[in-house]
Enzyme design. Structure first.
Site, short mmCIF file in Angstrom:
data_model
loop_
_atom_site.label_atom_id
_atom_site.label_comp_id
_atom_site.label_asym_id
_atom_site.label_seq_id
_atom_site.Cartn_x
_atom_site.Cartn_y
_atom_site.Cartn_z
N CYS A 1 -1.57 6.80 9.41
CA CYS A 1 -0.46 6.08 10.04
C CYS A 1 -0.92 4.78 10.68
O CYS A 1 -1.87 4.78 11.46
CB CYS A 1 0.14 6.93 11.16
SG CYS A 1 0.92 8.37 10.58
N CYS B 1 5.86 -6.14 8.60
CA CYS B 1 6.95 -5.54 9.37
C CYS B 1 7.34 -6.48 10.50
O CYS B 1 6.48 -7.05 11.16
CB CYS B 1 6.51 -4.19 9.94
SG CYS B 1 7.84 -3.37 10.87
N CYS C 1 3.64 8.72 0.71
CA CYS C 1 4.05 7.89 1.84
C CYS C 1 4.33 6.49 1.29
O CYS C 1 3.42 5.84 0.79
CB CYS C 1 2.91 7.87 2.86
SG CYS C 1 3.19 6.77 4.25
N CYS D 1 4.93 -3.66 16.51
CA CYS D 1 4.33 -2.66 17.42
C CYS D 1 2.84 -2.99 17.60
O CYS D 1 2.14 -3.22 16.61
CB CYS D 1 4.53 -1.26 16.87
SG CYS D 1 6.27 -0.88 16.60
N CYS E 1 -0.05 -1.07 15.64
CA CYS E 1 0.14 -0.79 14.21
C CYS E 1 -0.40 -1.94 13.36
O CYS E 1 -0.08 -3.11 13.60
CB CYS E 1 1.63 -0.59 13.94
SG CYS E 1 2.05 -0.55 12.19
N GLU F 1 0.84 -1.19 0.00
CA GLU F 1 0.00 0.00 0.00
C GLU F 1 0.87 1.24 0.00
O GLU F 1 1.98 1.25 0.56
CB GLU F 1 -0.87 0.02 1.25
CG GLU F 1 -1.93 -1.03 1.21
CD GLU F 1 -2.93 -0.88 2.34
OE1 GLU F 1 -3.81 -1.73 2.45
OE2 GLU F 1 -2.83 0.08 3.10
N GLY G 1 6.23 -1.17 7.02
CA GLY G 1 7.59 -1.65 7.21
C GLY G 1 8.53 -0.68 7.90
O GLY G 1 8.23 0.50 8.09
N1 SAH Z 1 8.41 1.62 10.85
C1 SAH Z 1 8.62 3.01 10.88
C2 SAH Z 1 7.91 3.76 9.77
C3 SAH Z 1 6.52 3.33 9.45
S1 SAH Z 1 5.30 3.65 10.68
C4 SAH Z 1 8.27 3.57 12.25
O1 SAH Z 1 7.68 2.86 13.04
O2 SAH Z 1 8.64 4.72 12.50
C5 SAH Z 1 5.10 5.41 10.57
C6 SAH Z 1 4.54 6.03 11.83
O3 SAH Z 1 3.19 5.64 12.06
C7 SAH Z 1 5.31 5.66 13.08
O4 SAH Z 1 5.59 6.78 13.85
C8 SAH Z 1 4.34 4.77 13.79
O5 SAH Z 1 4.56 4.73 15.16
C9 SAH Z 1 3.03 5.39 13.45
N2 SAH Z 1 1.89 4.51 13.70
C10 SAH Z 1 1.82 3.17 13.57
N3 SAH Z 1 0.59 2.72 13.88
C11 SAH Z 1 -0.14 3.80 14.22
C12 SAH Z 1 -1.51 3.99 14.61
N4 SAH Z 1 -2.35 2.97 14.69
N5 SAH Z 1 -1.89 5.24 14.86
C13 SAH Z 1 -1.05 6.28 14.75
N6 SAH Z 1 0.23 6.17 14.37
C14 SAH Z 1 0.68 4.93 14.11
FE1 SF4 Z 2 6.22 -0.63 14.31
FE2 SF4 Z 2 6.65 1.00 12.23
FE3 SF4 Z 2 6.72 -1.67 11.92
FE4 SF4 Z 2 4.40 -0.50 12.39
S1 SF4 Z 2 5.65 -0.21 10.58
S2 SF4 Z 2 5.18 -2.38 13.36
S3 SF4 Z 2 5.00 1.18 13.75
S4 SF4 Z 2 8.09 -0.43 13.16
#
Ligand code: SAH
Ligand code: SF4
Length: 355
Positions: free
Chosen positions: A342, A119, A112, A123, A126, A92, A169
């Site tokens: 995000c 990934c 983006c 987290c 996410c 995506e 990712g």
């Molecule tokens: N993996 C990297 C980049 C992709 S995620 C990272 O984690 O930084 C991009 C951003 O989206 C990150 O700051 C992440 O914490 C945030 N994010 C992930 N899931 C989210 C959610 N459900 N709501 C708001 N932000 C989120």
């Molecule tokens: Fe965590 Fe970023 Fe990977 Fe989502 S994309 S699991 S926020 S590291």
């Protein structure tokens, strides 16, 4: 097979010479690749057919890509696209447009991009983390995402102005391909986007942050912090492992010292998890005097059962940071009603819909 969209300009020079062609053919090739939209080598019309054949014989190709799904938000400002490279590689990507304050009315158009399918970092809040890790994307697949939106924008007389590595990712867990993609996208002989218009967001791969600081590329860095202490952070980022919050702050300081560019800390605010006044005070203590910038992202809904705090809570959290001398903004949200915000990018769900 080597995709022509992963070949750096210097490598292109060497390639045309190896094929017994004059050097200007490299520029012709690069121009065709980045200014037109060739789908296959025979679409490279400026290149003599004998050279096209030589490229094919030498194992060069232009990989297929197809649009599987597209959703646009009601206001038309956010578009999410599902792009397929092959059966295993469905990703995506999102285009976010912001109206320009300038008279010419050209919007800021931020793409983006994703760097992995799924990934490995897991987290808990996410959507991409919830689907697990499938594979790394190649540089040409990262570049393709930007070029795909470029093509769409070109028809409207617009262009990509900014790029964020905030899709599916962890970019620094796919370091070499991410950096190669940045080089291709910023090289004046290739895509030519300004280096400072690019932000790489990382959950905190420290070795990657240090390596990036040593590269001759001027990208901005964002670190996803989400918590001011290790106990809380490990609940949200279970793979944080040996990297402590303190290690991250030190890595950010080293990055700033080496590059002169301040790091932004991203902080996903989750109701009842990391949004209390106490946590805000602890975060302010941790970051004050650092010149740090915190970007609060009120959590977007995913399947994880977490929710965003009330607006009042978000504003109170911001105020505590500001009172503590920490620069803090709240992310302007784009596209949550089409699950393009995000953390909402999750292709396995869409795979089921489109099957
Ligand atoms: N993996 C990297 C980049 C992709 S995620 C990272 O984690 O930084 C991009 C951003 O989206 C990150 O700051 C992440 O914490 C945030 N994010 C992930 N899931 C989210 C959610 N459900 N709501 C708001 N932000 C989120
Ligand atoms: Fe965590 Fe970023 Fe990977 Fe989502 S994309 S699991 S926020 S590291």
């Amino acid at each position: 097979m080597t995709d022509l969209y992963r070949v750096l300009p210097e490598e292109m020079d060497a390639l045309v010479i190896k094929l017994g062609q004059p050097r200007y053919r490299a520029d012709q090739l690069l121009h065709a690749l980045y200014q037109e939209s060739p789908k296959k080598i025979s679409d490279l019309h400026q290149i003599p057919s004998a050279m096209q054949d030589a490229l094919v014989a030498a194992g060069y190709t232009i990989g297929p890509k197809s649009e599987v799904h597209r959703v646009t938000s009601e206001d038309g400002h956010t578009t999410k696209l599902l792009l397929k490279f092959d059966e295993e590689t469905l990703i995506e990507m999102v285009l976010m447009q912001y109206r320009s304050s300038k008279e010419d009315g050209h919007p800021r158009s931020t793409v983006c991009v994703s760097t992995q399918v799924g990934c490995p970092m897991g987290c808990v809040f996410c959507a991409t983390g919830q689907m697990g890790f499938e594979k790394n994307l190649k540089a040409e697949e990262i570049v393709a995402q930007v070029l795909y939106f470029t093509q769409i924008l070109r028809q409207r007389g617009e262009h990509v102005t900014n790029l964020v590595f905030m899709g599916m990712g962890e970019p620094l867990a796919n370091y070499d391909e991410t950096v190669r993609a940045v080089r291709l996208l910023t090289h004046p002989r290739a895509f030519g986007l300004g280096q400072r218009s690019i932000t790489i967001s990382t959950v905190g791969v420290i070795s990657g942050i240090d390596k990036l600081a040593d590269e001759d590329i001027q990208v901005k860095l964002a670190i996803s912090l989400h918590a001011p202490n290790d106990v809380l952070r490990k609940k949200l980022v279970p793979t944080a492992g040996p990297n402590s919050v303190e290690d991250l702050i030190l890595a950010a300081k080293r990055y700033f010292k080496k590059t002169g560019r301040r790091v932004t800390f991203e902080y996903a605010l989750i109701d009842g998890m990391n949004d209390s006044n106490k946590v805000a005070t602890e975060l302010a203590q941790l970051l004050k005097g650092n010149g740090a910038h915190v970007n609060l992202i009120p959590m977007n809904p995913t399947a994880g059962g977490f929710s965003r705090p009330a607006r009042k809570r978000v504003l109170a959290f911001q105020q505590i940071l500001r009172d503590g001398g920490v620069n803090c903004t709240i992310r302007v949200e784009k596209g949550s009603e089409i699950s393009a915000a995000c953390g909402q990018l999750r292709t396995d769900v869409i795979k089921n819909i489109t099957r």
